[in-house]
Design an enzyme around this catalytic site. Sequence first.
Site, PDB file in Angstrom:
ATOM      1  N   CYS A 173      -5.412  -9.918   2.804  1.00 47.64           N
ATOM      2  CA  CYS A 173      -6.493  -8.982   3.156  1.00 47.64           C
ATOM      3  C   CYS A 173      -7.788  -9.661   3.571  1.00 47.64           C
ATOM      4  O   CYS A 173      -8.211  -9.533   4.713  1.00 47.64           O
ATOM      5  CB  CYS A 173      -6.741  -8.042   1.984  1.00 47.64           C
ATOM      6  SG  CYS A 173      -5.248  -7.201   1.465  1.00 47.64           S
TER       7      CYS A 173
ATOM      8  N   VAL B 167       0.833  -1.203   0.000  1.00 50.01           N
ATOM      9  CA  VAL B 167       0.000   0.000   0.000  1.00 50.01           C
ATOM     10  C   VAL B 167       0.871   1.257   0.000  1.00 50.01           C
ATOM     11  O   VAL B 167       0.679   2.175  -0.806  1.00 50.01           O
ATOM     12  CB  VAL B 167      -0.970  -0.023   1.207  1.00 50.01           C
ATOM     13  CG1 VAL B 167      -1.688   1.306   1.360  1.00 50.01           C
ATOM     14  CG2 VAL B 167      -1.983  -1.141   1.031  1.00 50.01           C
TER      15      VAL B 167
ATOM     16  N   ALA C 191     -16.493 -19.203  -8.627  1.00 46.12           N
ATOM     17  CA  ALA C 191     -16.316 -20.280  -7.653  1.00 46.12           C
ATOM     18  C   ALA C 191     -14.945 -20.904  -7.872  1.00 46.12           C
ATOM     19  O   ALA C 191     -14.400 -20.865  -8.965  1.00 46.12           O
ATOM     20  CB  ALA C 191     -17.408 -21.324  -7.844  1.00 46.12           C
ATOM     21  N   GLY C 192     -14.389 -21.455  -6.840  1.00 41.27           N
ATOM     22  CA  GLY C 192     -13.071 -22.074  -6.994  1.00 41.27           C
ATOM     23  C   GLY C 192     -12.538 -22.494  -5.650  1.00 41.27           C
ATOM     24  O   GLY C 192     -13.247 -23.092  -4.842  1.00 41.27           O
TER      25      GLY C 192
ATOM     26  N   PHE D 276      -8.106   0.731  -1.483  1.00 40.99           N
ATOM     27  CA  PHE D 276      -8.880  -0.397  -2.014  1.00 40.99           C
ATOM     28  C   PHE D 276      -8.128  -1.135  -3.121  1.00 40.99           C
ATOM     29  O   PHE D 276      -8.719  -1.871  -3.898  1.00 40.99           O
ATOM     30  CB  PHE D 276     -10.241   0.092  -2.532  1.00 40.99           C
ATOM     31  CG  PHE D 276     -11.102   0.702  -1.458  1.00 40.99           C
ATOM     32  CD1 PHE D 276     -11.824  -0.111  -0.595  1.00 40.99           C
ATOM     33  CD2 PHE D 276     -11.155   2.073  -1.277  1.00 40.99           C
ATOM     34  CE1 PHE D 276     -12.612   0.447   0.417  1.00 40.99           C
ATOM     35  CE2 PHE D 276     -11.937   2.634  -0.270  1.00 40.99           C
ATOM     36  CZ  PHE D 276     -12.666   1.824   0.574  1.00 40.99           C
TER      37      PHE D 276
ATOM     38  N   LYS E  83      14.786  -3.811   2.490  1.00 37.92           N
ATOM     39  CA  LYS E  83      13.860  -3.163   1.543  1.00 37.92           C
ATOM     40  C   LYS E  83      14.421  -1.819   1.089  1.00 37.92           C
ATOM     41  O   LYS E  83      14.352  -1.465  -0.093  1.00 37.92           O
ATOM     42  CB  LYS E  83      12.515  -2.895   2.239  1.00 37.92           C
ATOM     43  CG  LYS E  83      11.510  -3.973   2.109  1.00 37.92           C
ATOM     44  CD  LYS E  83      10.159  -3.433   2.595  1.00 37.92           C
ATOM     45  CE  LYS E  83       9.194  -4.548   2.870  1.00 37.92           C
ATOM     46  NZ  LYS E  83       7.994  -4.077   3.530  1.00 37.92           N
TER      47      LYS E  83
ATOM     48  N   ARG F 254      -5.821  -3.716  -5.302  1.00 32.67           N
ATOM     49  CA  ARG F 254      -5.605  -5.167  -5.299  1.00 32.67           C
ATOM     50  C   ARG F 254      -4.178  -5.474  -5.706  1.00 32.67           C
ATOM     51  O   ARG F 254      -3.636  -4.804  -6.601  1.00 32.67           O
ATOM     52  CB  ARG F 254      -6.526  -5.851  -6.320  1.00 32.67           C
ATOM     53  CG  ARG F 254      -7.982  -5.825  -5.966  1.00 32.67           C
ATOM     54  CD  ARG F 254      -8.832  -6.123  -7.164  1.00 32.67           C
ATOM     55  NE  ARG F 254      -8.656  -5.085  -8.183  1.00 32.67           N
ATOM     56  CZ  ARG F 254      -9.259  -5.067  -9.359  1.00 32.67           C
ATOM     57  NH1 ARG F 254     -10.043  -6.058  -9.706  1.00 32.67           N
ATOM     58  NH2 ARG F 254      -9.067  -4.082 -10.211  1.00 32.67           N
TER      59      ARG F 254
HETATM   60  C1  UGA Z   1      -8.507  -7.239  -1.835  1.00 37.00           C
HETATM   61  C2  UGA Z   1      -9.578  -6.265  -2.360  1.00 37.00           C
HETATM   62  O1  UGA Z   1     -10.066  -6.705  -3.629  1.00 37.00           O
HETATM   63  C3  UGA Z   1      -9.007  -4.841  -2.511  1.00 37.00           C
HETATM   64  O2  UGA Z   1     -10.040  -3.951  -2.873  1.00 37.00           O
HETATM   65  C4  UGA Z   1      -8.429  -4.413  -1.159  1.00 37.00           C
HETATM   66  O3  UGA Z   1      -7.822  -3.137  -1.236  1.00 37.00           O
HETATM   67  C5  UGA Z   1      -7.379  -5.416  -0.719  1.00 37.00           C
HETATM   68  O4  UGA Z   1      -7.983  -6.719  -0.612  1.00 37.00           O
HETATM   69  C6  UGA Z   1      -6.851  -4.971   0.621  1.00 37.00           C
HETATM   70  O5  UGA Z   1      -7.630  -4.924   1.584  1.00 37.00           O
HETATM   71  O6  UGA Z   1      -5.691  -4.565   0.704  1.00 37.00           O
HETATM   72  P1  UGA Z   1      -6.476  -8.631  -2.947  1.00 37.00           P
HETATM   73  O7  UGA Z   1      -6.410  -9.363  -1.651  1.00 37.00           O
HETATM   74  O8  UGA Z   1      -5.233  -8.105  -3.564  1.00 37.00           O
HETATM   75  O9  UGA Z   1      -7.472  -7.343  -2.814  1.00 37.00           O
HETATM   76  O10 UGA Z   1      -7.097  -9.642  -4.002  1.00 37.00           O
HETATM   77  P2  UGA Z   1      -8.447  -9.859  -4.823  1.00 37.00           P
HETATM   78  O11 UGA Z   1      -8.157  -9.682  -6.248  1.00 37.00           O
HETATM   79  O12 UGA Z   1      -9.569  -9.111  -4.242  1.00 37.00           O
HETATM   80  O13 UGA Z   1      -8.669 -11.424  -4.576  1.00 37.00           O
HETATM   81  C7  UGA Z   1      -8.774 -11.953  -3.270  1.00 37.00           C
HETATM   82  C8  UGA Z   1      -8.973 -13.446  -3.299  1.00 37.00           C
HETATM   83  O14 UGA Z   1     -10.276 -13.773  -3.720  1.00 37.00           O
HETATM   84  C9  UGA Z   1      -8.027 -14.220  -4.212  1.00 37.00           C
HETATM   85  O15 UGA Z   1      -7.581 -15.357  -3.502  1.00 37.00           O
HETATM   86  C10 UGA Z   1      -8.887 -14.621  -5.391  1.00 37.00           C
HETATM   87  O16 UGA Z   1      -8.471 -15.823  -5.979  1.00 37.00           O
HETATM   88  C11 UGA Z   1     -10.234 -14.805  -4.702  1.00 37.00           C
HETATM   89  N1  UGA Z   1     -11.392 -14.643  -5.603  1.00 37.00           N
HETATM   90  C12 UGA Z   1     -11.671 -13.433  -6.148  1.00 37.00           C
HETATM   91  C13 UGA Z   1     -12.230 -15.717  -5.841  1.00 37.00           C
HETATM   92  O17 UGA Z   1     -12.005 -16.848  -5.331  1.00 37.00           O
HETATM   93  N2  UGA Z   1     -13.323 -15.546  -6.641  1.00 37.00           N
HETATM   94  C14 UGA Z   1     -13.617 -14.349  -7.203  1.00 37.00           C
HETATM   95  O18 UGA Z   1     -14.648 -14.261  -7.922  1.00 37.00           O
HETATM   96  C15 UGA Z   1     -12.777 -13.258  -6.956  1.00 37.00           C
END
Ligand code: UGA
Length: 466
Positions: free
Chosen positions: A262, A12, A254-255, A154, A36, A156
């Site tokens: 996070c 972040v 789904a998966g 927010f 770092k 990712r």
């Molecule tokens: C998440 C949020 O999406 C961000 O908005 C937020 O800022 C961030 O957390 C945080 O709090 O710092 P992130 O953890 O990087 O971001 O990843 P995502 O892309 O949201 O995916 C999270 C998990 O959900 C992954 O393991 C992904 O495989 C899973 N996922 C996502 C699913 O299993 N199904 C989906 O349809 C979408």
Amino acid sequence: MKHICVIGAGYVGLTTGVCLADLGNQVTCVEIDSRKLDLLNRGTLPIFEPGLGEMLQRNMRSGRIRFTSDYASGVPQAEFLFIAVATPTRAGGDGADLDYIRAAAETLAAHLHEHTVIINKSTVPIGTGDWVSDIVKRHQAPNSSFDVVSNPEFLREGSAVLDFLSPDRVVLGSTNPLAAEKVASLYLTLKAPIIMTDLRTAEMIKYASNAFLATRISFINEMSHICEQLGADVKQVAVGMGYDKRIGHSFLDAGLGFGGSCFPKDVRALAYMADEGGCHPQLLRAVLDINNDQRVRLTRKVLAIAQKSVNPIVALLGLAFKPNTDDLREAPSLDIARTLMAEGVTVRAYDPAAMKQAVTLLPGLQCAPDAYAAAEGADVLVLVTDWNEFKQLDMERIGNSMRSANLVDGRNMYDPDTVKAVGFTYIGVGRGNLNHASSADTHTMVAADEATIGSSLVLNGRGAGA
Ligand code: UGA
């Protein structure tokens, strides 16, 4: 051009600092981890994040960003001070560990001068803004003044730069609306809606957003289990649901469930805060339970196939918790590999970015140089992380090289008919229709993938009108 100091150069903090520099500001990042810091001062990212490295180097060359471990060289001239340090889960509990925030607040307070806006970017428990304000008051330098603003991030992992520069919204919470307006001025060029509210509400928006997204994932995963039992296809169910504008298509894949630094941490922390506040967060608990069950169920499916062989070998495609990152925090791969290895299965894996960390976390794991080498001689191939490079594999070649061509598709990435045509036995998540007598008809009428859904809708429409 504003003078900005960012405390903490993790995902972040670094993204915030680099992007704010790219927007024309003068940024100093304070990072106390010397490893770092060395990397950053050489223009190298200590994390894997597409696009951020190039942006970092560009802004270092133009002198808009610098890195230091010394608060005294970053804090005093800053008009805006972002706190972006880690808030891990507290050891032995579910609450957030705020030690890094406390240390940052105490240290920066002593270096304040004139008026500074202190902005909390980290995901912090509700009430932390007030707490930080109290700490800073107790330690602040003479003749200094400050306001605290909550500005949750927010972004990712894997799309951090894009998410920072094109946010769906900017949330700003403060007891002083003038301070929030000053922070808003940093984001005006991004042309995103700006929500101004109080400190605690801003902090809650972040937790509620992550908890809601995690809930969608657990919801569709629960549907996947029901689909398996009742003979329906969760992938098509999600597409069909998503066209309802009130539902939408995103976060319905789904998966293997959610991992990363996070969602699991934040849902646990929100449930903990709710408990502490005398609430009964039953939905949040269910979201976590379903997420865990999803990994367990898939591992059972893999074991059931693998254990039909003597000295079974399972190949994992992907280890990172999601594509475009090397992050293994709370990754499903860790639980799957550990359980399989504990059952005497040889586990061989390939991941484009996460293998270096995986070998230290998973003693006994064999790493392969690519997907083909991972699969050779294996009894089961498991798609764990849906990296793009796994979409175009020569599945016929892979199937022919395996001892037994079984594919367990943990992300429903492959087209079942295509892989079956080259000899695989296919098992997905929530694809109950594949074992159901009428599956062939369903498949020709309703295409499972987004690219073809448009034409299938026309087909269905014609069918209905005829
Ligand atoms: C998440 C949020 O999406 C961000 O908005 C937020 O800022 C961030 O957390 C945080 O709090 O710092 P992130 O953890 O990087 O971001 O990843 P995502 O892309 O949201 O995916 C999270 C998990 O959900 C992954 O393991 C992904 O495989 C899973 N996922 C996502 C699913 O299993 N199904 C989906 O349809 C979408």
